[in-house]
Write a protein that holds these residues in place. Structure first.
Motif, PDB file in Angstrom:
ATOM      1  N   UNK A 103      59.264  25.530   9.633  1.00 38.29           N
ATOM      2  CA  UNK A 103      59.693  24.735  10.314  1.00 38.29           C
ATOM      3  C   UNK A 103      61.026  24.789  10.481  1.00 38.29           C
ATOM      4  N   UNK A 104      61.960  25.110   9.424  1.00 36.77           N
ATOM      5  CA  UNK A 104      63.433  25.521   9.317  1.00 36.77           C
ATOM      6  C   UNK A 104      63.804  26.811  10.391  1.00 36.77           C
ATOM      7  N   UNK A 105      62.924  27.939  10.334  1.00 33.86           N
ATOM      8  CA  UNK A 105      62.871  29.088  10.953  1.00 33.86           C
ATOM      9  C   UNK A 105      62.945  28.652  12.400  1.00 33.86           C
ATOM     10  N   UNK A 106      62.040  28.057  12.803  1.00 27.35           N
ATOM     11  CA  UNK A 106      61.738  27.578  14.189  1.00 27.35           C
ATOM     12  C   UNK A 106      62.808  26.906  14.593  1.00 27.35           C
ATOM     13  N   UNK A 107      63.543  25.865  13.947  1.00 23.26           N
ATOM     14  CA  UNK A 107      64.572  25.199  14.309  1.00 23.26           C
ATOM     15  C   UNK A 107      65.850  25.935  14.515  1.00 23.26           C
ATOM     16  N   UNK A 108      66.049  27.041  13.702  1.00 16.73           N
ATOM     17  CA  UNK A 108      66.951  27.934  13.963  1.00 16.73           C
ATOM     18  C   UNK A 108      67.036  28.952  15.021  1.00 16.73           C
ATOM     19  N   UNK A 109      65.730  29.320  15.229  1.00 15.55           N
ATOM     20  CA  UNK A 109      65.546  30.205  16.511  1.00 15.55           C
ATOM     21  C   UNK A 109      65.786  29.291  17.527  1.00 15.55           C
ATOM     22  N   UNK A 110      65.434  28.118  17.716  1.00 14.91           N
ATOM     23  CA  UNK A 110      65.758  27.344  18.855  1.00 14.91           C
ATOM     24  C   UNK A 110      67.269  27.281  18.853  1.00 14.91           C
ATOM     25  N   UNK A 111      67.844  26.645  18.009  1.00 10.78           N
ATOM     26  CA  UNK A 111      69.298  26.714  17.928  1.00 10.78           C
ATOM     27  C   UNK A 111      70.251  27.726  18.433  1.00 10.78           C
ATOM     28  N   UNK A 112      69.686  28.656  17.784  1.00 12.49           N
ATOM     29  CA  UNK A 112      70.694  29.991  18.037  1.00 12.49           C
ATOM     30  C   UNK A 112      70.365  30.950  19.300  1.00 12.49           C
ATOM     31  N   UNK A 116      64.971  31.616  23.519  1.00 11.29           N
ATOM     32  CA  UNK A 116      63.904  30.891  22.864  1.00 11.29           C
ATOM     33  C   UNK A 116      64.439  29.316  23.149  1.00 11.29           C
ATOM     34  N   UNK A 117      65.387  28.843  23.333  1.00 11.90           N
ATOM     35  CA  UNK A 117      65.599  27.582  23.655  1.00 11.90           C
ATOM     36  C   UNK A 117      64.949  27.221  25.101  1.00 11.90           C
ATOM     37  N   UNK A 118      65.228  28.173  26.003  1.00 11.87           N
ATOM     38  CA  UNK A 118      64.802  28.051  27.413  1.00 11.87           C
ATOM     39  C   UNK A 118      63.301  28.042  27.638  1.00 11.87           C
ATOM     40  N   UNK A 119      62.631  28.964  26.797  1.00 13.17           N
ATOM     41  CA  UNK A 119      61.145  28.990  26.679  1.00 13.17           C
ATOM     42  C   UNK A 119      60.491  27.636  26.232  1.00 13.17           C
ATOM     43  N   UNK A 126      58.198  21.842  31.752  1.00 14.69           N
ATOM     44  CA  UNK A 126      57.771  22.610  32.983  1.00 14.69           C
ATOM     45  C   UNK A 126      59.087  23.458  33.373  1.00 14.69           C
ATOM     46  N   UNK A 127      58.873  24.509  34.337  1.00 14.58           N
ATOM     47  CA  UNK A 127      59.685  25.218  34.752  1.00 14.58           C
ATOM     48  C   UNK A 127      61.013  24.653  35.558  1.00 14.58           C
ATOM     49  N   UNK A 128      62.250  24.821  35.548  1.00 17.47           N
ATOM     50  CA  UNK A 128      63.173  24.270  36.436  1.00 17.47           C
ATOM     51  C   UNK A 128      63.002  25.140  37.835  1.00 17.47           C
ATOM     52  N   UNK A 129      63.206  24.507  38.825  1.00 13.83           N
ATOM     53  CA  UNK A 129      63.332  25.141  40.132  1.00 13.83           C
ATOM     54  C   UNK A 129      64.733  25.237  40.329  1.00 13.83           C
ATOM     55  N   UNK A 130      64.960  26.751  40.599  1.00 14.82           N
ATOM     56  CA  UNK A 130      66.373  27.444  40.399  1.00 14.82           C
ATOM     57  C   UNK A 130      66.235  27.367  42.267  1.00 14.82           C
ATOM     58  N   UNK A 131      67.714  26.747  42.592  1.00 16.23           N
ATOM     59  CA  UNK A 131      67.670  26.909  44.059  1.00 16.23           C
ATOM     60  C   UNK A 131      69.223  27.005  44.206  1.00 16.23           C
TER      61      UNK A 131
END
Length: 155
Positions: A103-112, A116-119, A126-131
Motif C-alpha cells: 500500500x505504501x509503495x503504491x501510494x508513493x508511485x502514484x504521488x511521485x 502512474x497518476x494519469x493511469x 475514464x479517459x479525458x477527452x483531449x481537445x
C-alpha cells in the motif's frame, strides 16, 4: 575458606539462572500467566477449604471450590504442556507487513510518478477527452487610435 551467606545466595541465584526452565518462565509471557493463574486459583480453593466448614463438605458441595480447583488444574496443564513443547515461534506479521509495504509503495508511485497518476485517474474516472479550443467568433474590432483625445461632455 567457607562461603558466607551472601556468597552462597549469589551462587544459588546464578545456578538457577542457568536452568532452562527458569529461562522459559522469564521469557515466555503465556507460560508465566498460566503459572500465576494456577497459583491464584489454588490459593482461592485453599481459602475456601479452610474457612471453618468441614473439608469433606467443602469438597463435595462447594461449587466455587470445585471451579477454583478445575481452573488451577487447567492452568497447570497448559503450563506443563508449554514447558514440554518449548517456546512457540511467533511470526513477525508476514502478510500484514507485506500488505502495508504494498500500500505504501503504491501510494508513493502514484504521488511521485505523473504517468502512474494519469493511469490511475484514467482507470477510476475514464479517459479525458483531449481537445483544442478554437473560437468561432472573432474578437470585437477596436476603434482606430488617433492622436487626438475624444471630447467628453462636461456638466
Amino acid at each position: 575458606m567457607a562461603k558466607s551467606k551472601p556468597q552462597k545466595a549469589r551462587a544459588a541465584a546464578e545456578g538457577a539462572w542457568g536452568n532452562q526452565y527458569v529461562q522459559r518462565i522469564v521469557q515466555d509471557d503465556e507460560l508465566r500467566d498460566n503459572v500465576l493463574a494456577a497459583l491464584d486459583n489454588a490459593r482461592d480453593a485453599y481459602a475456601r477449604l479452610t474457612n471453618g466448614k468441614s473439608a469433606a463438605k467443602v469438597v463435595m458441595e462447594d461449587k466455587k471450590f470445585k471451579k477454583d480447583v478445575k481452573q488451577a488444574a487447567d492452568a497447570l496443564n497448559k503450563a506443563g504442556t508449554a514447558l514440554r513443547e518449548g517456546p512457540k515461534r511467533r511470526r513477525k506479521g508476514g502478510f500484514g507487513k507485506l500488505l502495508l509495504l504494498g500500500i505504501v509503495g503504491a501510494g508513493l508511485a502514484v504521488a511521485l510518478s505523473e504517468d502512474v497518476r494519469n493511469k490511475v485517474l484514467d482507470a477510476l474516472f475514464g479517459k479525458e477527452e483531449e481537445f483544442d479550443y478554437t473560437s468561432t467568433t472573432s474578437p470585437p474590432s477596436m476603434p482606430a487610435a488617433s492622436g487626438t483625445p475624444t471630447p467628453t461632455a462636461s456638466p
